[in-house]
Design a protein around this motif. Structure first.
Motif, PDB file in Angstrom:
ATOM      1  N   ARG A 169       5.392  -8.210   7.386  1.00 44.37           N
ATOM      2  CA  ARG A 169       6.300  -8.988   6.547  1.00 44.37           C
ATOM      3  C   ARG A 169       5.881  -9.462   5.426  1.00 44.37           C
ATOM      4  N   ILE A 170       4.775 -10.139   5.437  1.00 46.57           N
ATOM      5  CA  ILE A 170       4.298 -10.888   4.147  1.00 46.57           C
ATOM      6  C   ILE A 170       4.114  -9.921   3.080  1.00 46.57           C
ATOM      7  N   GLU A 171       3.125  -8.887   3.465  1.00 47.85           N
ATOM      8  CA  GLU A 171       3.128  -7.469   2.690  1.00 47.85           C
ATOM      9  C   GLU A 171       4.440  -7.004   2.094  1.00 47.85           C
ATOM     10  N   SER A 172       5.247  -6.750   2.691  1.00 50.21           N
ATOM     11  CA  SER A 172       6.666  -6.425   2.032  1.00 50.21           C
ATOM     12  C   SER A 172       7.206  -7.440   1.204  1.00 50.21           C
ATOM     13  N   VAL A 173       7.304  -8.708   1.431  1.00 51.12           N
ATOM     14  CA  VAL A 173       7.836  -9.774   0.817  1.00 51.12           C
ATOM     15  C   VAL A 173       6.850  -9.699  -0.446  1.00 51.12           C
ATOM     16  N   ASN A 174       5.546  -9.822  -0.719  1.00 55.70           N
ATOM     17  CA  ASN A 174       4.855  -9.799  -1.621  1.00 55.70           C
ATOM     18  C   ASN A 174       5.054  -8.480  -2.750  1.00 55.70           C
ATOM     19  N   ASP A 175       5.139  -7.287  -1.887  1.00 56.20           N
ATOM     20  CA  ASP A 175       5.438  -6.239  -2.785  1.00 56.20           C
ATOM     21  C   ASP A 175       6.927  -6.466  -3.669  1.00 56.20           C
ATOM     22  N   TYR A 176       7.941  -6.674  -2.770  1.00 52.35           N
ATOM     23  CA  TYR A 176       9.177  -7.020  -3.448  1.00 52.35           C
ATOM     24  C   TYR A 176       9.154  -7.997  -4.504  1.00 52.35           C
ATOM     25  N   ASN A 177       8.273  -9.053  -4.380  1.00 49.89           N
ATOM     26  CA  ASN A 177       8.338 -10.291  -5.431  1.00 49.89           C
ATOM     27  C   ASN A 177       7.398  -9.639  -6.692  1.00 49.89           C
TER      28      ASN A 177
END
Length: 148
Positions: A109-117
């Motif tokens: 989830r953290i990886e996906s959030v960072n990728d999105y941002n």
């Protein structure tokens, strides 16, 4: 004697003509090559923009990518919630497995959030970020909403 002098004069003009053409060629090569060297950064930026931002495929892919990344965050959150519910009634062995799965899902989830941002902050992608999606996602948030 006059013929030799005329022949030498013609030969000298021929040599001067060939040298003049060679100098003209070298000057032209530097002039046009220099112009290309000076405008290379501009031409490179235009080519890059035309190959990415102006590409319909790039625009569509980028637009969909924001939704996909936001959905990946929500999917991880949903799975974490289901596992936490299951954990309440799980055996000790299963609880250990659930805890490991939750840890892995939180990292995903953290990886996906960072990728999105990261992608939302990129200038060439920003125009294709849907207005209903949040500008940034919060790593610390328990629930993510993919619409404003």
């Amino acid at each position: 004697m006059g013929e030799i002098r005329d022949g030498a004069r013609i030969g000298a003009w021929a040599v001067v003509g060939v040298l003049g053409l060679a100098v003209l060629y070298v000057v032209g090569a530097f002039a046009f090559g220099g112009a290309m060297w000076i405008t290379a950064p501009f031409r490179g930026e235009v080519d890059k923009r035309e190959n990415t931002v102006a590409s319909g495929e790039f625009r569509q892919t980028t637009y969909e990518e924001f939704f996909d990344l936001c959905e990946a965050v929500q999917n991880a959150e949903g799975t974490i919630q289901v596992l936490q519910e299951e954990r309440k009634a799980a055996s000790e062995t299963r609880t250990t497995q659930i805890d490991q799965s939750i840890t892995a899902l939180k990292a995903t989830r953290i990886e996906s959030v960072n990728d999105y941002n990261s992608k939302a902050a990129q200038e060439h992608r920003a125009p294709f970020h849907d207005k209903d999606l949040p500008y940034r996602l919060d790593v610390g948030a328990e629930r993510t909403t993919c619409t404003n």
